[in-house]
Motif scaffolding. Structure first.
Motif, PDB file in Angstrom:
ATOM      1  N   ARG A 173      -3.022   6.183  -1.215  1.00 14.24           N
ATOM      2  CA  ARG A 173      -3.181   6.846  -2.523  1.00 14.24           C
ATOM      3  C   ARG A 173      -3.811   8.222  -2.366  1.00 14.24           C
ATOM      4  O   ARG A 173      -3.319   9.219  -2.903  1.00 14.24           O
ATOM      5  N   GLU A 207      -4.664   0.679   0.833  1.00 14.86           N
ATOM      6  CA  GLU A 207      -4.134   1.150  -0.458  1.00 14.86           C
ATOM      7  C   GLU A 207      -4.799   2.461  -0.866  1.00 14.86           C
ATOM      8  O   GLU A 207      -4.131   3.402  -1.314  1.00 14.86           O
ATOM      9  N   HIS A 208      -6.115   2.526  -0.719  1.00 20.36           N
ATOM     10  CA  HIS A 208      -6.840   3.738  -1.096  1.00 20.36           C
ATOM     11  C   HIS A 208      -6.480   4.898  -0.168  1.00 20.36           C
ATOM     12  O   HIS A 208      -6.385   6.051  -0.611  1.00 20.36           O
ATOM     13  N   GLU A 266      -9.148  -2.996   5.660  1.00 19.18           N
ATOM     14  CA  GLU A 266      -8.710  -4.171   4.903  1.00 19.18           C
ATOM     15  C   GLU A 266      -7.677  -3.721   3.862  1.00 19.18           C
ATOM     16  O   GLU A 266      -7.464  -2.518   3.662  1.00 19.18           O
ATOM     17  N   SER A 294      -7.420  -3.335   0.621  1.00 21.31           N
ATOM     18  CA  SER A 294      -7.774  -2.331  -0.388  1.00 21.31           C
ATOM     19  C   SER A 294      -8.021  -0.975   0.265  1.00 21.31           C
ATOM     20  O   SER A 294      -7.731   0.080  -0.325  1.00 21.31           O
ATOM     21  N   ALA A 343       0.815  -1.211   0.000  1.00 26.98           N
ATOM     22  CA  ALA A 343       0.000   0.000   0.000  1.00 26.98           C
ATOM     23  C   ALA A 343       0.850   1.264   0.000  1.00 26.98           C
ATOM     24  O   ALA A 343       0.338   2.347  -0.292  1.00 26.98           O
TER      25      ALA A 343
END
Length: 290
Positions: A258, A254-255, A249, A251, A43
């Motif tokens: 980002r 990661e978001h 979680e 994802s 991430a």
């Protein structure tokens, strides 16, 4: 007004320091811990954090004999604490794994022997959990290490925070605004405390430790000037354990990273200017020149 942890610099004008809090979400399993380290590295997080306790000391006496249902059967709360606690060999393994993944790693000690335990492993920093903010004996032991200290401020008054900061000193200190509700509802986030802490401790970098669902509140903290963001992570929010439901979680992490990087770029330098991309629209649309 910066603090160096590992190869990273924390403070205004530097990338937000993202801490992936593994805590006890490894459920006492080294392989789960390694998977979570992989999640953090993919991430783009900067650090992973664990928790270290000496169960006989850190477990409140009134909780020790409380019966708890666990995936490993029915046991007392003290037995459960032993079951999920990593020892030296496990920490050497996961610490080396995190380092090889390019991540800083450290932990929240919950008692004085745990401070020495982590010092023997040469962690790059120490984290004070919100529950430990009033533990003056442990804060003194942490100060004496000379390592950077990250102080969470959930369940604490400004006066209690003042006393902790007076004891720790402002050199090599990062303060995190936090609300210790799991999971936290938006009406308890109180993000305007971030500028309050910035004004109260102008020489200390201020960040945010979140226990909410979703990303919006953590991202808003960055727009308010938080220079570090800590969030719990999990492989699956439905896993057994008290912190999983308030965790991100893979994802989600990661978001988060980002979007933090996009916000950092978008915040700019505060100087109003005409950007190159505006020149063509200006020539086309502005009827009256300046």
């Amino acid at each position: 007004m910066t603090v160096n942890i590992g190869s990273r610099t924390i403070g205004a004008g530097h990338p937000t320091y993202v801490i992936a809090e593994i805590g006890l979400n490894h459920n006492g399993d080294v392989e789960i811990a390694k998977h979570l380290i992989d999640v953090a590295a993919r991430a783009g997080a900067d650090a992973v954090k664990f928790q270290k306790r000496t169960p006989e000391i850190a477990t409140p006496p009134h909780m020790r004999d409380t019966i708890r249902e666990t995936p490993w059967g029915t046991m007392t709360y003290l037995e459960y604490r032993h079951r999920v606690e990593f020892g030296r060999d496990e920490y050497v393994e996961i610490g080396d794994y995190a380092t090889m993944a390019g991540l800083d790693w450290f932990a929240s000690p919950w008692d004085v022997p745990s401070v020495q335990f982590l010092e023997d492993l040469n962690v790059v920093a120490h984290k004070v959990a919100s529950a430990s903010l009033t533990d003056t004996e442990m804060l003194t032991a942490l100060r004496e290490t000379g390592k950077p200290i990250i102080l969470s401020t959930g369940m604490s008054t400004l006066e209690q925070i003042d006393r902790a900061v007076d004891l720790l000193g402002t050199d090599n200190l990062v303060i995190l605004h936090a609300t210790s509700t799991y999971p936290m509802e938006p009406n308890e986030a109180n993000l305007r405390v971030i500028p309050t802490l910035q004004a109260r401790f102008p020489s200390v970098p201020v960040g945010y430790s979140g226990h909410e669902r979703g990303l919006q509140i953590s991202l808003a903290a960055v727009t308010l000037g938080a220079v570090a963001v800590e969030r719990h992570i999990t492989l699956d929010r439905t896993m057994w354990g008290s912190d999983h439901s308030a965790s991100l979680e893979p994802s989600g992490l990661e978001h988060l990273v980002r979007d933090i990087r996009v916000i950092e770029e978008a915040l700019g330098d505060g100087v109003k200017k005409v950007f190159p991309g505006e020149l063509a629209p200006m020539a086309k649309l502005r009827r009256v020149p300046a």
